[in-house]
Design a protein around this motif. Structure first.
Motif, PDB file in Angstrom:
ATOM      1  N   LYS A  16     -16.658  -7.439  13.540  1.00 39.16           N
ATOM      2  CA  LYS A  16     -15.713  -7.170  14.749  1.00 39.16           C
ATOM      3  C   LYS A  16     -15.548  -8.416  15.614  1.00 39.16           C
ATOM      4  O   LYS A  16     -14.531  -8.567  16.309  1.00 39.16           O
ATOM      5  CB  LYS A  16     -16.495  -6.177  15.694  1.00 39.16           C
ATOM      6  N   LEU A  17     -16.670  -9.292  15.838  1.00 38.84           N
ATOM      7  CA  LEU A  17     -16.480 -10.427  16.481  1.00 38.84           C
ATOM      8  C   LEU A  17     -15.479 -11.590  15.825  1.00 38.84           C
ATOM      9  O   LEU A  17     -14.538 -12.096  16.772  1.00 38.84           O
ATOM     10  CB  LEU A  17     -17.766 -11.159  16.502  1.00 38.84           C
ATOM     11  N   ALA A  21     -12.011 -12.380  17.859  1.00 44.72           N
ATOM     12  CA  ALA A  21     -11.439 -13.930  18.007  1.00 44.72           C
ATOM     13  C   ALA A  21      -9.997 -14.184  17.343  1.00 44.72           C
ATOM     14  O   ALA A  21      -9.158 -14.939  17.836  1.00 44.72           O
ATOM     15  CB  ALA A  21     -12.429 -15.018  17.312  1.00 44.72           C
ATOM     16  N   ALA A  22      -9.711 -13.574  16.099  1.00 43.14           N
ATOM     17  CA  ALA A  22      -8.321 -13.739  15.511  1.00 43.14           C
ATOM     18  C   ALA A  22      -7.220 -13.153  16.601  1.00 43.14           C
ATOM     19  O   ALA A  22      -6.289 -13.578  16.601  1.00 43.14           O
ATOM     20  CB  ALA A  22      -8.495 -13.245  14.157  1.00 43.14           C
ATOM     21  N   ASP A  23      -7.884 -11.673  16.916  1.00 45.06           N
ATOM     22  CA  ASP A  23      -6.550 -11.152  17.895  1.00 45.06           C
ATOM     23  C   ASP A  23      -6.460 -11.872  19.057  1.00 45.06           C
ATOM     24  O   ASP A  23      -5.419 -11.633  19.490  1.00 45.06           O
ATOM     25  CB  ASP A  23      -7.338  -9.768  18.053  1.00 45.06           C
ATOM     26  N   LYS A  24      -7.200 -12.556  19.701  1.00 41.22           N
ATOM     27  CA  LYS A  24      -7.117 -13.335  21.074  1.00 41.22           C
ATOM     28  C   LYS A  24      -6.906 -14.990  20.792  1.00 41.22           C
ATOM     29  O   LYS A  24      -6.766 -15.464  21.712  1.00 41.22           O
ATOM     30  CB  LYS A  24      -8.359 -13.067  21.949  1.00 41.22           C
ATOM     31  N   ASP A  25      -6.507 -15.094  19.354  1.00 40.77           N
ATOM     32  CA  ASP A  25      -6.070 -16.528  19.402  1.00 40.77           C
ATOM     33  C   ASP A  25      -7.184 -17.719  19.562  1.00 40.77           C
ATOM     34  O   ASP A  25      -6.753 -18.744  20.145  1.00 40.77           O
ATOM     35  CB  ASP A  25      -4.659 -16.993  19.715  1.00 40.77           C
ATOM     36  N   ASP A  33     -22.496 -19.996  18.038  1.00 44.36           N
ATOM     37  CA  ASP A  33     -21.761 -18.899  18.654  1.00 44.36           C
ATOM     38  C   ASP A  33     -22.068 -17.451  18.447  1.00 44.36           C
ATOM     39  O   ASP A  33     -22.205 -16.575  19.222  1.00 44.36           O
ATOM     40  CB  ASP A  33     -20.144 -19.253  18.876  1.00 44.36           C
ATOM     41  N   ILE A  34     -21.717 -17.033  17.133  1.00 46.33           N
ATOM     42  CA  ILE A  34     -22.186 -15.826  16.522  1.00 46.33           C
ATOM     43  C   ILE A  34     -23.510 -15.307  17.005  1.00 46.33           C
ATOM     44  O   ILE A  34     -23.821 -14.036  17.284  1.00 46.33           O
ATOM     45  CB  ILE A  34     -21.844 -15.859  15.101  1.00 46.33           C
ATOM     46  N   ALA A  35     -24.487 -16.147  16.537  1.00 45.48           N
ATOM     47  CA  ALA A  35     -26.034 -15.651  16.930  1.00 45.48           C
ATOM     48  C   ALA A  35     -26.139 -15.583  18.491  1.00 45.48           C
ATOM     49  O   ALA A  35     -26.765 -14.588  18.881  1.00 45.48           O
ATOM     50  CB  ALA A  35     -26.680 -16.954  16.329  1.00 45.48           C
ATOM     51  N   ALA A  36     -25.389 -16.185  19.341  1.00 50.54           N
ATOM     52  CA  ALA A  36     -25.612 -15.886  20.655  1.00 50.54           C
ATOM     53  C   ALA A  36     -25.047 -14.571  21.034  1.00 50.54           C
ATOM     54  O   ALA A  36     -25.503 -13.711  21.787  1.00 50.54           O
ATOM     55  CB  ALA A  36     -25.053 -17.247  21.402  1.00 50.54           C
ATOM     56  N   ASP A  37     -23.646 -14.527  20.599  1.00 42.33           N
ATOM     57  CA  ASP A  37     -22.874 -13.275  21.075  1.00 42.33           C
ATOM     58  C   ASP A  37     -23.464 -11.985  20.399  1.00 42.33           C
ATOM     59  O   ASP A  37     -23.567 -10.903  20.889  1.00 42.33           O
ATOM     60  CB  ASP A  37     -21.477 -13.298  20.421  1.00 42.33           C
ATOM     61  N   ALA A  38     -24.147 -12.211  19.008  1.00 47.92           N
ATOM     62  CA  ALA A  38     -24.704 -10.935  18.413  1.00 47.92           C
ATOM     63  C   ALA A  38     -26.124 -10.495  18.638  1.00 47.92           C
ATOM     64  O   ALA A  38     -26.558  -9.751  18.354  1.00 47.92           O
ATOM     65  CB  ALA A  38     -24.261 -11.002  17.056  1.00 47.92           C
ATOM     66  N   GLY A  39     -26.774 -11.624  19.393  1.00 53.20           N
ATOM     67  CA  GLY A  39     -28.002 -11.259  19.647  1.00 53.20           C
ATOM     68  C   GLY A  39     -29.171 -11.989  18.557  1.00 53.20           C
ATOM     69  O   GLY A  39     -30.323 -11.254  18.523  1.00 53.20           O
TER      70      GLY A  39
END
Length: 140
Positions: A16-17, A21-25, A33-39
């Motif tokens: 989903k992350l 990112a793709a949807d919002k260009d 970044d993924i580790a921080a956002d996903a916890g």
């Protein structure tokens, strides 16, 4: 007991992350970044999950000298890593013991909420009948 494993839940979060990112260009998020956002506790977890998603055929990853490009197979959208402007190894955040307990409680609450949402979605999608009595009240 949840029908979803922790690994499936984490793969869903990362997928989903990437889709967002793709949807919002936006540029392709780094493992940090993924580790921080996903916890996640480690960027290595992000890397492993990206590999799992690639092996499952949900994404295609092309590794390049200056980063990577990820193609979401369902939508055909591609996101590319921004040029390296941050150090590859970021300082690790080390929370205090009280914060760890609070973070775990928050994560457990988010997971319960997610599981309830998935169950409601499943009930809506498959029009599962609601039970008039809890299972504990039913005769054996």
């Amino acid at each position: 007991m949840s029908p979803y494993s922790a690994a499936a839940y984490n793969r869903h979060k990362v997928y989903k992350l990437l889709c967002r990112a793709a949807d919002k260009d936006r540029p392709c998020p780094t493992n940090n970044d993924i580790a921080a956002d996903a916890g996640f506790n480690s960027p290595a977890t992000s890397s492993r999950i990206i590999s799992d998603l690639e092996n499952a055929g949900l994404i295609e990853v092309r590794r390049e000298a200056n980063g990577r490009k990820i193609r979401i197979c369902d939508t055909g959208q591609t996101i590319a890593t921004r040029p390296h402007s941050t150090p590859s190894r970021l300082p690790r955040f080390r929370p205090k013991a009280e914060e760890i307990v609070e973070l775990r409680q928050d994560a457990a609450e988010r997971r319960r909420t997610y599981e309830l949402e998935m169950l409601r979605e499943e009930q809506r999608r498959y029009a599962l009948p609601r039970m008039s009595k809890p299972l504990s009240d039913m005769p054996a």
